[in-house]
Design a protein around this motif. Sequence first.
Motif, mmCIF file in Angstrom:
data_model
loop_
_atom_site.group_PDB
_atom_site.id
_atom_site.type_symbol
_atom_site.label_atom_id
_atom_site.label_comp_id
_atom_site.label_asym_id
_atom_site.label_seq_id
_atom_site.Cartn_x
_atom_site.Cartn_y
_atom_site.Cartn_z
ATOM 1 N N VAL A 172 0.845 -1.208 0.000
ATOM 2 C CA VAL A 172 0.000 0.000 0.000
ATOM 3 C C VAL A 172 0.874 1.249 0.000
ATOM 4 C CG1 VAL A 172 -1.700 1.335 1.305
ATOM 5 C CG2 VAL A 172 -1.911 -1.161 1.166
ATOM 6 N N ILE A 173 1.913 1.238 0.820
ATOM 7 C CA ILE A 173 2.835 2.379 0.864
ATOM 8 C C ILE A 173 3.485 2.589 -0.500
ATOM 9 C CG2 ILE A 173 5.046 3.194 1.805
ATOM 10 C CD1 ILE A 173 4.224 2.110 4.502
ATOM 11 N N ASN A 174 3.935 1.510 -1.112
ATOM 12 C CA ASN A 174 4.563 1.611 -2.438
ATOM 13 C C ASN A 174 3.585 2.151 -3.472
ATOM 14 O OD1 ASN A 174 6.969 0.604 -1.447
ATOM 15 N ND2 ASN A 174 6.502 -1.517 -1.998
ATOM 16 N N ARG A 175 2.324 1.740 -3.369
ATOM 17 C CA ARG A 175 1.297 2.201 -4.303
ATOM 18 C C ARG A 175 1.109 3.717 -4.173
ATOM 19 N NH1 ARG A 175 -1.927 2.364 -8.783
ATOM 20 N NH2 ARG A 175 -4.107 2.799 -8.302
ATOM 21 N N ILE A 176 1.047 4.219 -2.941
ATOM 22 C CA ILE A 176 0.858 5.654 -2.715
ATOM 23 C C ILE A 176 2.066 6.442 -3.219
ATOM 24 C CG2 ILE A 176 0.602 7.453 -0.953
ATOM 25 C CD1 ILE A 176 -0.994 5.417 0.707
ATOM 26 N N VAL A 177 3.260 5.927 -2.936
ATOM 27 C CA VAL A 177 4.490 6.595 -3.388
ATOM 28 C C VAL A 177 4.536 6.643 -4.915
ATOM 29 C CG1 VAL A 177 7.005 6.437 -3.497
ATOM 30 C CG2 VAL A 177 5.829 6.025 -1.332
ATOM 31 N N ALA A 181 -6.918 6.080 5.654
ATOM 32 C CA ALA A 181 -7.118 5.156 4.524
ATOM 33 C C ALA A 181 -7.450 3.774 5.072
ATOM 34 C CB ALA A 181 -5.861 5.094 3.663
ATOM 35 N N THR A 182 -8.513 3.156 4.563
ATOM 36 C CA THR A 182 -8.880 1.849 5.074
ATOM 37 C C THR A 182 -9.665 1.032 4.054
ATOM 38 O OG1 THR A 182 -10.039 0.653 6.848
ATOM 39 C CG2 THR A 182 -10.991 2.752 6.123
ATOM 40 N N ALA A 183 -9.493 -0.286 4.147
ATOM 41 C CA ALA A 183 -10.242 -1.205 3.283
ATOM 42 C C ALA A 183 -11.385 -1.847 4.053
ATOM 43 C CB ALA A 183 -9.313 -2.284 2.749
ATOM 44 N N VAL A 184 -11.357 -1.741 5.368
ATOM 45 C CA VAL A 184 -12.325 -2.446 6.214
ATOM 46 C C VAL A 184 -13.367 -1.500 6.798
ATOM 47 C CG1 VAL A 184 -12.596 -3.937 8.223
ATOM 48 C CG2 VAL A 184 -10.544 -4.128 6.796
ATOM 49 N N ALA A 218 -9.339 13.321 11.996
ATOM 50 C CA ALA A 218 -8.882 13.145 10.615
ATOM 51 C C ALA A 218 -9.366 14.301 9.750
ATOM 52 C CB ALA A 218 -9.403 11.824 10.055
ATOM 53 N N ALA A 219 -8.513 14.742 8.833
ATOM 54 C CA ALA A 219 -8.892 15.831 7.929
ATOM 55 C C ALA A 219 -9.691 15.307 6.745
ATOM 56 C CB ALA A 219 -7.643 16.547 7.427
ATOM 57 N N ASP A 220 -9.471 14.033 6.384
ATOM 58 C CA ASP A 220 -10.186 13.437 5.254
ATOM 59 C C ASP A 220 -10.094 11.918 5.365
ATOM 60 O OD1 ASP A 220 -11.661 13.258 2.920
ATOM 61 O OD2 ASP A 220 -10.443 14.727 1.840
ATOM 62 N N TYR A 221 -10.707 11.257 4.419
ATOM 63 C CA TYR A 221 -10.900 9.806 4.484
ATOM 64 C C TYR A 221 -10.802 9.257 3.071
ATOM 65 C CZ TYR A 221 -13.349 5.588 6.286
ATOM 66 O OH TYR A 221 -13.702 4.316 6.680
ATOM 67 N N ILE A 222 -10.068 8.170 2.874
ATOM 68 C CA ILE A 222 -9.970 7.557 1.549
ATOM 69 C C ILE A 222 -10.076 6.035 1.681
ATOM 70 C CG2 ILE A 222 -7.442 7.456 1.581
ATOM 71 C CD1 ILE A 222 -7.540 8.083 -1.441
ATOM 72 N N ARG A 223 -10.789 5.438 0.764
ATOM 73 C CA ARG A 223 -11.011 3.996 0.816
ATOM 74 C C ARG A 223 -9.961 3.225 0.008
ATOM 75 N NH1 ARG A 223 -15.797 6.633 1.028
ATOM 76 N NH2 ARG A 223 -17.330 5.943 2.579
ATOM 77 N N LYS A 224 -9.685 2.019 0.460
ATOM 78 C CA LYS A 224 -8.814 1.098 -0.274
ATOM 79 C C LYS A 224 -9.688 0.118 -1.059
ATOM 80 C CE LYS A 224 -5.126 0.993 3.230
ATOM 81 N NZ LYS A 224 -4.397 0.084 4.154
ATOM 82 N N PRO A 225 -9.208 -0.400 -2.175
ATOM 83 C CA PRO A 225 -7.896 -0.112 -2.786
ATOM 84 C C PRO A 225 -7.797 1.336 -3.233
ATOM 85 C CG PRO A 225 -9.276 -1.385 -4.277
ATOM 86 C CD PRO A 225 -9.995 -1.367 -2.963
ATOM 87 N N ILE A 226 -6.592 1.865 -3.139
ATOM 88 C CA ILE A 226 -6.354 3.276 -3.416
ATOM 89 C C ILE A 226 -6.651 3.610 -4.880
ATOM 90 C CG2 ILE A 226 -4.630 5.119 -3.430
ATOM 91 C CD1 ILE A 226 -5.330 4.226 -0.620
ATOM 92 N N ASP A 227 -7.532 4.588 -5.064
ATOM 93 C CA ASP A 227 -7.807 5.087 -6.413
ATOM 94 C C ASP A 227 -6.884 6.272 -6.697
ATOM 95 O OD1 ASP A 227 -9.833 5.333 -8.813
ATOM 96 O OD2 ASP A 227 -9.596 7.361 -7.994
#
Length: 281
Positions: A18-23, A88-91, A106-115
Amino acid sequence: MADFISNKILLVDDDPHVINRIVDILSKEKTSYGFYQANNGDVAFRIAENKIPDLIITDWDMPFVNGVELIKKLKENSSVKEIPVIMATAVMQSSKDLKCALEAGAADYIRKPIDEIELIARVQSVIKISEYNKKIIENKNREIAENALMLIRNNKFNIQIIRKLNELHEKLSVKDDETENLFEFIINSINEKVKQDSWQKFELIIKSNNNDFTENLLKKFPNLTNSEIKLCTFLKLGMNTKEIASVLFQSNDSVKVARSRLRKKINLNSEQNLSAYLSSL
């Protein structure tokens, strides 16, 4: 990390993919991001305290300290509480979970898988809001600093008056006890009044623009003396040694020694900028 970066981002996830995907996604952007990495909230908190990133993107479900616990811990610490966090969470993806994350801070929220598009949009949005808030704080600090410099100029004028009085005293042909006592009283009174007024006026300026600084400072370092609190206040505003010496009626060397002692007392390592650290409180 790149030599020239616009924003530092701390990525927190126990899944390295996940970290690699964001980077990979953010590295494609024109904005040069620098990255720190942590695999749980406990490690992330230590990195945040030491590096003060511009943004944190954290997973929710992690060992030791999870994402929500990390956010709460950050918000309780004056030096890192202003760092925006994207969860960021998938669950945990229900509206109830979203409310929980936002209420934690939290300032914002993003769902996994990361779009990719969603990630870029949310990161840019949160950073822009954060930068806007920083500018508001910088403008307030600039106003305080300008008032401080005005006090410094006034102090210099008053010091000149005291010197002229001393010169006049030396040139007097008649120096009886009454005259001596009168001159001593006038000079000492002006000197003491200037010292008291300078700090009282400056303290009012600080309180009117930043009520939390002294409180936060003492929560973290309850053993600071009044003199050290004053020094911290001046350093927070980015005042240099000469300016501080003028306000405190001390020599430059005395201020340098006080700065060195303060750094040791708050256990700041040589790599950390003292003024920048105090500004984060």
